[in-house]
Design a protein around this motif. Sequence first.
Motif, PDB file in Angstrom:
ATOM      1  N   HIS A   1       0.832  -1.215   0.000  1.00 48.88           N
ATOM      2  CA  HIS A   1       0.000   0.000   0.000  1.00 48.88           C
ATOM      3  C   HIS A   1       0.866   1.264   0.000  1.00 48.88           C
ATOM      4  CE1 HIS A   1      -3.997   1.724   0.193  1.00 48.88           C
ATOM      5  NE2 HIS A   1      -3.676   2.491   1.238  1.00 48.88           N
TER       6      HIS A   1
ATOM      7  N   GLU B   1       2.938   4.393  -2.178  1.00 56.71           N
ATOM      8  CA  GLU B   1       2.679   5.232  -3.337  1.00 56.71           C
ATOM      9  C   GLU B   1       3.871   5.216  -4.288  1.00 56.71           C
ATOM     10  OE1 GLU B   1       1.468   9.065  -1.847  1.00 56.71           O
ATOM     11  OE2 GLU B   1      -0.508   8.305  -1.254  1.00 56.71           O
TER      12      GLU B   1
ATOM     13  N   LEU C   1      -3.274   5.167 -11.608  1.00 54.83           N
ATOM     14  CA  LEU C   1      -3.057   5.387 -10.180  1.00 54.83           C
ATOM     15  C   LEU C   1      -1.648   5.917  -9.925  1.00 54.83           C
ATOM     16  CD1 LEU C   1      -3.696   5.120  -7.149  1.00 54.83           C
ATOM     17  CD2 LEU C   1      -2.951   2.719  -7.307  1.00 54.83           C
TER      18      LEU C   1
ATOM     19  N   GLN D   1      -0.512   9.565  -8.414  1.00 54.99           N
ATOM     20  CA  GLN D   1       0.337   9.690  -7.232  1.00 54.99           C
ATOM     21  C   GLN D   1       1.610  10.470  -7.536  1.00 54.99           C
ATOM     22  OE1 GLN D   1       0.797   5.548  -6.213  1.00 54.99           O
ATOM     23  NE2 GLN D   1      -0.982   5.550  -4.850  1.00 54.99           N
TER      24      GLN D   1
ATOM     25  N   ARG E   1      -0.036  12.175  -3.671  1.00 65.39           N
ATOM     26  CA  ARG E   1      -1.027  11.577  -2.788  1.00 65.39           C
ATOM     27  C   ARG E   1      -1.843  10.591  -3.600  1.00 65.39           C
ATOM     28  NH1 ARG E   1      -6.146  13.520  -3.794  1.00 65.39           N
ATOM     29  NH2 ARG E   1      -6.300  15.471  -4.996  1.00 65.39           N
ATOM     30  N   SER E   2      -2.693   9.836  -2.919  1.00 64.85           N
ATOM     31  CA  SER E   2      -3.572   8.888  -3.601  1.00 64.85           C
ATOM     32  C   SER E   2      -4.938   9.521  -3.833  1.00 64.85           C
ATOM     33  CB  SER E   2      -3.719   7.612  -2.775  1.00 64.85           C
ATOM     34  OG  SER E   2      -2.470   6.966  -2.646  1.00 64.85           O
TER      35      SER E   2
ATOM     36  N   PHE F   1     -10.002   3.131  -2.365  1.00 60.75           N
ATOM     37  CA  PHE F   1      -8.549   2.926  -2.336  1.00 60.75           C
ATOM     38  C   PHE F   1      -8.043   2.566  -0.943  1.00 60.75           C
ATOM     39  CE2 PHE F   1      -4.096   4.381  -2.078  1.00 60.75           C
ATOM     40  CZ  PHE F   1      -3.563   3.515  -3.017  1.00 60.75           C
TER      41      PHE F   1
END
Length: 326
Positions: free
Chosen positions: A127, A129, A228, A232, A237-238, A278
């Motif tokens: 998990h 980034e 994704l 990022q 950031r997500s 997410f």
Amino acid sequence: MSTEISKDEAAVYDRQIRLWGLDAQQRIGKASILIAGMRALSDEVCKNIALAGVASITLLDHETVTEFDLGAQFFLTEASVGQNRAEAAAASIRNLNPRVQVIVDQQDVREKPAEYFESYSVVCLIHSEYDIISRVDKIRRNIKKPFYAADAFGWFGYIFCDLTEHAYIQEKKSNPHPNSKAQPTVEKIPHVETYSSLNDSLQKNWSDMRIKALKRRVSPLTFLMHMLFKFQRDHHRSPTNEDVEYLIKSKATHLADMGIEDTSVLDDRLLNDLASLFDTEISPVAAIVGGILAQDILRTLSANELPIQNWFYYNGLDGSGLVHKI
């Protein structure tokens, strides 16, 4: 019996030794694994590699347990709320296999120097980034040691594997003629597989494939993960619920950059699920992806058979799990 495995260990790991051999079990028994990021997916991986008998597992996480974590992380209880996530999970992992050393590191993975990631047999980021995944992948490639990045969020999961150059043994069984009394023979064939870096993999241009072939042979999560990582990288950031409209509007531009003009290869519903789910963990998804990830780490350590080359995508909406070499 080699002195490197005691009679007690031989009895405990008897099934594994029969499965992949004594030499492979010795390599697994010497391995030090770094799991950075404690999630439901991490629990599954730690459970399996601890039971397999690795030498040590280092849990790296600076976050504290919240009630939100209790829904899918089976190493945690209500008493864990407020504790460090790695520390809270460590005791349960030790109980699974007291022979495995479990080390807790409560520092932020982003604050770790390059040297920190060099000593481990395998490094696995969960998990994380894009920025930290890309950085650690480069560090591990420089020393030619195995690197994994993986996640399970909402209905989806992925595994990225970069082994740089990986030597392994492939066993080929030859069966004698039905009328022959000879026993089947097993030929052990050495192979060396070359892997792409994360950044090289993300640079792939898909324009040489027809749309029908893309839809039939390539998981749409391939393009979802590209979006994704790009989000990022650009925003540090997500995505969240508020970013759904942005993702949908930018889809055509992003796919065009990948050499794809037909936007139907990536359904807008997947983008909506990505943004809205997410940070959501679903136990069965984590169990499936975590089981495959742990199995692949052990396969890498044992040097028997080819590990994932180099992406695995799981889509819980249709139950598909696909490996793509990109």
